[in-house]
Design an enzyme around this catalytic site. Structure first.
Site, mmCIF file in Angstrom:
data_model
loop_
_atom_site.group_PDB
_atom_site.id
_atom_site.type_symbol
_atom_site.label_atom_id
_atom_site.label_comp_id
_atom_site.label_asym_id
_atom_site.label_seq_id
_atom_site.Cartn_x
_atom_site.Cartn_y
_atom_site.Cartn_z
ATOM 1 C CD1 TRP A 19 13.261 8.714 8.491
ATOM 2 C CD2 TRP A 19 13.652 6.713 8.363
ATOM 3 N NE1 TRP A 19 14.078 8.256 9.660
ATOM 4 C CE2 TRP A 19 14.343 6.814 9.430
ATOM 5 C CE3 TRP A 19 13.493 5.124 7.763
ATOM 6 C CZ2 TRP A 19 15.004 5.790 10.125
ATOM 7 C CZ3 TRP A 19 14.385 4.169 8.493
ATOM 8 C CH2 TRP A 19 14.973 4.627 9.607
ATOM 9 C CD GLU A 63 2.005 9.434 4.109
ATOM 10 O OE1 GLU A 63 0.804 9.870 3.929
ATOM 11 O OE2 GLU A 63 2.601 8.736 3.298
ATOM 12 C CB THR A 111 8.184 4.965 0.559
ATOM 13 O OG1 THR A 111 7.954 4.573 1.941
ATOM 14 C CG2 THR A 111 7.566 3.760 -0.119
ATOM 15 C CB THR A 118 10.816 13.081 6.109
ATOM 16 O OG1 THR A 118 9.462 12.926 6.509
ATOM 17 C CG2 THR A 118 11.624 12.651 7.380
ATOM 18 N NE ARG A 172 -1.390 2.038 3.065
ATOM 19 C CZ ARG A 172 -0.480 3.117 3.408
ATOM 20 N NH1 ARG A 172 0.118 4.178 2.846
ATOM 21 N NH2 ARG A 172 -0.162 2.881 4.858
ATOM 22 C CB ALA A 209 -0.476 10.252 1.312
ATOM 23 N NE ARG A 210 -0.582 13.321 7.462
ATOM 24 C CZ ARG A 210 -0.449 14.909 7.709
ATOM 25 N NH1 ARG A 210 -1.212 15.946 7.621
ATOM 26 N NH2 ARG A 210 0.890 14.952 8.103
#
Length: 395
Positions: A173, A374, A175, A143, A101, A253-254
């Protein structure tokens, strides 16, 4: 209506939430569920144990063919699906693994969304069709090693040099970082914070992969290093200046996380329910004991309340009425409850709960990352606290 005419009770849908969905919604959900069962579940324990996602490029192309990359965006090869449909896809993907995901979320809701909403037409045409097809993987650099919850303090900066931009800094961090073809990087400039679409083959750009993770192990996580990365003037996202740009991407995204966390919770609940029906102690299945039934009932209540909350937020997003504070409400509640469901499921499975033969511990450890990325618990509490009181406690 008599009891005889009521539909039978469905343990997998005890509140009848499927009745809220349209046939197309169900078709999309079932397609993603089948794909996950065929392409992810047979391999995910091995990938997780090895700390690798070796098939990421193939998976990205397959996800592109399913239409789930940039799923809610219009044009440029994107599906133009509803927010609820995207949420259902996120739930099914995270029921397989949070790393899958996350791949989809970062690709579509962060990198593609930023380019689609704030990029020039030239940037959209250059990047979005390939990203929607999964031929190009994207990442999102916000970040930093010393600035997570406080992105306004970022040190990555971009300066003008003639008509070019020159970027220097580090992101952490990230992705998809080491497999991305394009990185959306946010940097401080004399004009304010700006976003840049950075081709990852640009000299001075590197993305060393982060190893030794105990969470999201079947996910590519990297550092981004920008050392005098020179970009043409048209690499900047012209549609936004300031933190409003990256924060709007994060809100999108959240929203997917609100659904996805319930996928991890559902997989863990289903595993515990099946185990309780078949595992015998003291001469009968443990599901016949009152304490086990109390655990299962409490898990089911929180799981399906969370799905209802996600569905409600999805309808608000489709109606263009979803506020960022409401997204914080959803992420705070659903991730927190999903972790508790996983932990309770682990107790039902006993020692077997820590084995990769079952999905529970894998989901529980993955959700420890989802809990803080996030937006940490504390940040979402403060977002809601400010909305409730009108007082800013951030500083």
């Amino acid at each position: 209506m008599s009891a005889r005419s009521l539909p039978p009770f469905d343990p997998s849908d005890p509140l009848g939430i499927d009745d809220l969905l349209e046939p197309e919604d169900l078709a999309i959900r079932d397609t993603v569920r089948r794909w996950s069962a065929d392409r992810v579940l047979p391999h995910i324990a091995e990938w997780y144990e090895r700390g690798e996602l070796p098939a990421i490029r193939d998976l990205a192309r397959e996800l592109g063919s399913l239409g789930v990359l940039g799923m809610t965006l219009d044009g440029y090869g994107c599906a133009g699906a509803s927010a609820v449909q995207y949420g259902l896809a996120c739930l099914e993907l995270e029921a397989a693994d949070s790393g899958i995901r996350s791949l989809v979320s970062v690709q579509g809701s962060l990198a593609m969304y930023a380019i689609h909403r704030y990029g020039s037409e030239e940037l959209k045409e250059r990047w979005l069709p390939g990203m929607a097809a999964g031929e190009i993987i994207g990442c999102f650099g916000l970040t930093e090693p010393d600035h997570g919850s406080d992105p306004a303090g970022m040190r990555t900066h971009a300066r003008r040099d003639g008509s070019d931009w020159v970027l220097n800094g580090r992101k952490m961090w990230i992705t998809n970082g080491s497999v991305a073809g394009v990185a959306v990087v946010w940097a401080r400039t004399d004009e304010g914070i700006r976003g840049f679409a950075v081709p990852t083959d640009t000299p001075g750009f590197s993305a060393p992969e982060i190893r030794h993770k105990w969470s999201l192990r079947a996910s590519v996580t990297s550092e981004l290093v920008l050392d005098d990365v020179r970009l043409p003037a048209d690499a900047v996202l012209p549609g936004v200046t300031g933190l409003r740009g990256p924060l709007s991407c994060l809100s999108h995204a959240r929203y997917g996380i609100v659904w996805g966390a319930m996928g991890a919770a559902r997989a863990s609940f289903d595993s515990a329910l099946e185990y309780a029906r078949t595992r015998e102690q003291f001469g009968r299945p443990i599901g016949g004991f009152q304490l086990t039934q109390a655990k299962l009932a409490d898990m089911a209540v929180e799981l399906h309340k969370g799905v209802l909350l996600a569905h409600h937020l999805g309808r608000r997003m489709d109606a263009r009425r979803l506020r960022p504070e409401q997204v914080s409400f959803g992420k705070l509640n659903n991730v927190r409850e999903a972790i508790e469901i996983c932990r309770t499921a682990r107790t039902i499975l006993g020692a077997n709960g820590i084995s990769l033969e079952y999905p529970v511990m894998r989901h529980a450890t993955n959700l420890e990352s989802v809990l803080t990325y996030e937006g940490t618990v504390e940040m979402h509490q403060l977002v809601l606290g400010k909305a409730l009181t009108g007082l800013d406690a951030f500083r």
